[in-house]
Design a protein around this motif. Structure first.
Motif, short mmCIF file in Angstrom:
data_model
loop_
_atom_site.label_atom_id
_atom_site.label_comp_id
_atom_site.label_asym_id
_atom_site.label_seq_id
_atom_site.Cartn_x
_atom_site.Cartn_y
_atom_site.Cartn_z
N ILE A 48 -28.45 58.42 2.32
CA ILE A 48 -29.85 58.63 1.99
C ILE A 48 -30.66 58.91 3.25
N ALA A 49 -30.42 58.17 4.30
CA ALA A 49 -31.10 58.37 5.58
C ALA A 49 -30.07 58.64 6.65
N VAL A 50 -30.20 59.78 7.33
CA VAL A 50 -29.22 60.18 8.33
C VAL A 50 -29.95 60.45 9.65
N PHE A 51 -29.52 59.75 10.70
CA PHE A 51 -30.10 59.93 12.02
C PHE A 51 -29.16 60.79 12.86
N ASP A 52 -29.55 62.04 13.08
CA ASP A 52 -28.89 62.92 14.04
C ASP A 52 -27.39 63.06 13.77
N TRP A 53 -27.03 63.53 12.57
CA TRP A 53 -25.62 63.68 12.22
C TRP A 53 -24.96 64.72 13.12
N GLY A 54 -23.78 64.39 13.68
CA GLY A 54 -23.07 65.39 14.46
C GLY A 54 -22.12 64.88 15.50
N ALA A 55 -22.37 63.70 16.08
CA ALA A 55 -21.47 63.23 17.14
C ALA A 55 -21.77 61.76 17.45
N SER A 56 -20.81 61.10 18.06
CA SER A 56 -21.00 59.75 18.57
C SER A 56 -21.55 59.86 19.99
N PRO A 57 -22.46 58.94 20.39
CA PRO A 57 -22.97 57.79 19.63
C PRO A 57 -24.37 58.00 19.07
N ARG A 58 -24.81 59.24 18.87
CA ARG A 58 -26.19 59.45 18.46
C ARG A 58 -26.39 59.41 16.95
N THR A 59 -25.31 59.28 16.18
CA THR A 59 -25.37 59.37 14.72
C THR A 59 -25.36 58.00 14.04
N MET A 60 -26.28 57.83 13.09
CA MET A 60 -26.25 56.68 12.19
C MET A 60 -26.66 57.15 10.80
N ALA A 61 -26.02 56.63 9.76
CA ALA A 61 -26.35 57.00 8.39
C ALA A 61 -26.34 55.76 7.51
N VAL A 62 -27.23 55.76 6.50
CA VAL A 62 -27.36 54.63 5.58
C VAL A 62 -27.32 55.19 4.15
N GLY A 63 -26.52 54.56 3.29
CA GLY A 63 -26.45 55.00 1.90
C GLY A 63 -25.19 54.51 1.23
N ASN A 64 -24.63 55.35 0.35
CA ASN A 64 -23.42 54.99 -0.37
C ASN A 64 -22.20 55.60 0.29
N ALA A 65 -21.10 54.84 0.32
CA ALA A 65 -19.90 55.29 1.01
C ALA A 65 -19.36 56.58 0.43
N LEU A 66 -19.25 56.65 -0.90
CA LEU A 66 -18.87 57.87 -1.62
C LEU A 66 -19.75 57.97 -2.85
N GLY A 67 -19.90 59.17 -3.35
CA GLY A 67 -20.79 59.37 -4.47
C GLY A 67 -20.49 58.51 -5.68
N ALA A 68 -19.21 58.32 -6.00
CA ALA A 68 -18.84 57.55 -7.18
C ALA A 68 -18.71 56.07 -6.89
N SER A 69 -18.96 55.67 -5.64
CA SER A 69 -18.75 54.29 -5.22
C SER A 69 -20.02 53.48 -5.34
N THR A 70 -19.88 52.19 -5.62
CA THR A 70 -21.02 51.28 -5.58
C THR A 70 -21.10 50.56 -4.24
N THR A 71 -20.30 50.99 -3.28
CA THR A 71 -20.32 50.41 -1.95
C THR A 71 -21.45 51.01 -1.12
N THR A 72 -22.25 50.15 -0.50
CA THR A 72 -23.34 50.57 0.38
C THR A 72 -22.87 50.47 1.82
N ARG A 73 -23.32 51.41 2.66
CA ARG A 73 -22.76 51.50 4.01
C ARG A 73 -23.83 51.83 5.04
N ILE A 74 -23.67 51.22 6.22
CA ILE A 74 -24.31 51.71 7.43
C ILE A 74 -23.18 52.16 8.35
#
Length: 371
Positions: free
Chosen positions: A282-308
Motif C-alpha cells: 500500500i505504501a512504498v518508499f523508493d522501490w528499486g534497491a537496498s537500502p533505500r526501499t521500504m514497503a508496507v502492505g500485504n505479502a501477497l494479494g491472496a494472503s492475509t499476512t501483513t508485511r513491512i
C-alpha cells in the motif's frame, strides 16, 4: 487536502471509470483521481488505486454487435425493441435480454474470449431486472455458471459447472447491480461469455423453458479479466481493452518533513482482492534497491499476512488483515545500523511483530501509494 507547499502528482490511467455509488462506470478516459465508495451506503472509502487489467470481452458496452467473435449468438431471444435502454453510464447503450416463447435456453453469447488452464478469471456484468429478476453469468467451454436474484440488496444463487465464487453489488436507486463470478479455468482456448435468463434461481440457465416474449433482464458492461476479483469497468470496442495501473506518489519526501532517522507509517485502507501472485503493498518508499526501499502492505494479494519489508528482509504478521474490509496498519522503522534497522508491524490492533529490515531511511527519495 494536502497541507504543504509540495504537490502530490497523480498519473491517470487510460479508459478508467470512476466508482460513485449510483453510477459505477461514469465516463471513459477519466483523467483525475478516482475515489471509491460503498455501493450501498455511499460512504467514501478513499482514493481508488488499481493495478493494470485487461477486459478480454469485446464490445463490452454494445451487445448489439453481432460480428464474428462478438455477441454473435442470440439463442431464443426477442430481438425487436431490445436496444436503447439507459446504461449505468447514462448512455442509451444497454440491451434487454428477452426470452422468447420457444422452449430453449435463453442467452446472449459472445465468443470473443479465451482462457488459459490454471489461471483464475473473473467475469462480471451490470444487470437490471425488467420483468424477470433472475440472471445468469456463463463462461462456456465446460467452465462455470452462476445465478443471481436482482432485488433488494441482491442474492447470489445456485452455481453449475466448475466451482466458482460470486458477488452481487447493488447500485442504489438506479436498479442496476454488478454481478461477478470467479473461477479457475481448466482448459486453454475459447470459452464464450454468455448472459442469460434462467427459469428460476435454482435452475441451470442451459435448461430449456419458455419465456413470455416481453419480460427480460437489462445488461451492459460485460467484463472478463484475469485475477480473483473484478476491477472497475473497462470499456472495449472491436478489440480487448486495457486499463493502465494507477500511480499516486509524492516525489520528494523532504518536502513534508519525512524523518530520515526513525518514524511510524500509518495506513488505513479498504482492501479488495489482489491477484494472488502479486504483492499488495500500500505504501512504498523508493522501490528499486537496498537500502533505500521500504514497503508496507500485504505479502501477497491472496494472503492475509501483513508485511513491512526492506529490499531483501521483511517482518510479517500472519493471518490478520481483511479482504473486502477496512484494514489499519502501523509500521515503524528505526535508526540505520550499517546493515539493518529495527522495525515492527501491527495490523488492526494486534500486538506488534518486531525484527530488523535492510532499510536506511536517509536514502529514500519518494513515496508511492499503491505499488
Amino acid at each position: 487536502m494536502w497541507k504543504n507547499s509540495a504537490t502530490v502528482p497523480y498519473c491517470p490511467n487510460t479508459s478508467a471509470t470512476n466508482n460513485v455509488p449510483s453510477n459505477h462506470s461514469q465516463s471513459a478516459d477519466y483523467q483525475a483521481p478516482r475515489f471509491d465508495h460503498d455501493p450501498t451506503t455511499g460512504s467514501p472509502r478513499g482514493l481508488l488505486i488499481e493495478g493494470s487489467a485487461t477486459n478480454l470481452c469485446t464490445y463490452s458496452g454494445d451487445m448489439t454487435q453481432s460480428g464474428a467473435g462478438h455477441w454473435s449468438v442470440r439463442t431464443a431471444l426477442v430481438t425487436t425493441s431490445w436496444t436503447g435502454f439507459t446504461a449505468p453510464d447514462g448512455t442509451a447503450s444497454a440491451v434487454k435480454i428477452i426470452p422468447d416463447t420457444t422452449s430453449s435456453r435463453h442467452t446472449l453469447e459472445s465468443s470473443s474470449t479465451t482462457v488459459t488452464s490454471g489461471l483464475a478469471y473473473t467475469a462480471s456484468a451490470f444487470v437490471k431486472a425488467d420483468g424477470y429478476s433472475v440472471v445468469s453469468l456463463v463462461v462456456a467451454g465446460g467452465q462455470t455458471r452462476r445465478n443471481f436474484t436482482l432485488s433488494g440488496n441482491g442474492t447470489v444463487e445456485s452455481q453449475f459447472g466448475l466451482s466458482n465464487t460470486a458477488t452481487i453489488t447493488p447500485g442504489g436507486s438506479s436498479g442496476w447491480y454488478r454481478v461477478t463470478m470467479t473461477w479457475t479455468a481448466n482448459i486453454t482456448g475459447n470459452a464464450g461469455f454468455w448472459i442469460g435468463v434462467p427459469q428460476n434461481a435454482s435452475t441451470d440457465v442451459v435448461t430449456a423453458w419458455s419465456g413470455n416474449g416481453t419480460s427480460g433482464i437489462q445488461a451492459w458492461g460485460a467484463q472478463l479479466e484475469t485475477g480473483s476479483g473484478a476491477s472497475s469497468y473497462i470499456p472495449t470496442g472491436a478489440s480487448q481493452g486495457t486499463r493502465n495501473a494507477d500511480i499516486c506518489y509524492i516525489n520528494s519526501l523532504s518536502s513534508f518533513g519525512f524523518n530520515t532517522t526513525e518514524g511510524t507509517v500509518y495506513v488505513e485502507y479498504y482492501r479488495k482482492q489482489f491477484p494472488s501472485s502479486e504483492a499488495g503493498y500500500i505504501a512504498v518508499f523508493d522501490w528499486g534497491a537496498s537500502p533505500r526501499t521500504m514497503a508496507v502492505g500485504n505479502a501477497l494479494g491472496a494472503s492475509t499476512t501483513t508485511r513491512i519489508t526492506g529490499w531483501n528482509t521483511s517482518i510479517d504478521q500472519a493471518g490478520t488483515s481483511t479482504t473486502n474490509g477496512i484494514n489499519r496498519i502501523a509500521a515503524s522503522y528505526g535508526t540505520w545500523g550499517g546493515a539493518t534497522c529495527p522495525a515492527s508491524v501491527s495490523v488492526n490492533g494486534q500486538s506488534a511483530s518486531t525484527g530488523t529490515i535492510d532499510y536506511n531511511a536517509s536514502q529514500s527519495r519518494w513515496l508511492s501509494i499503491g505499488q
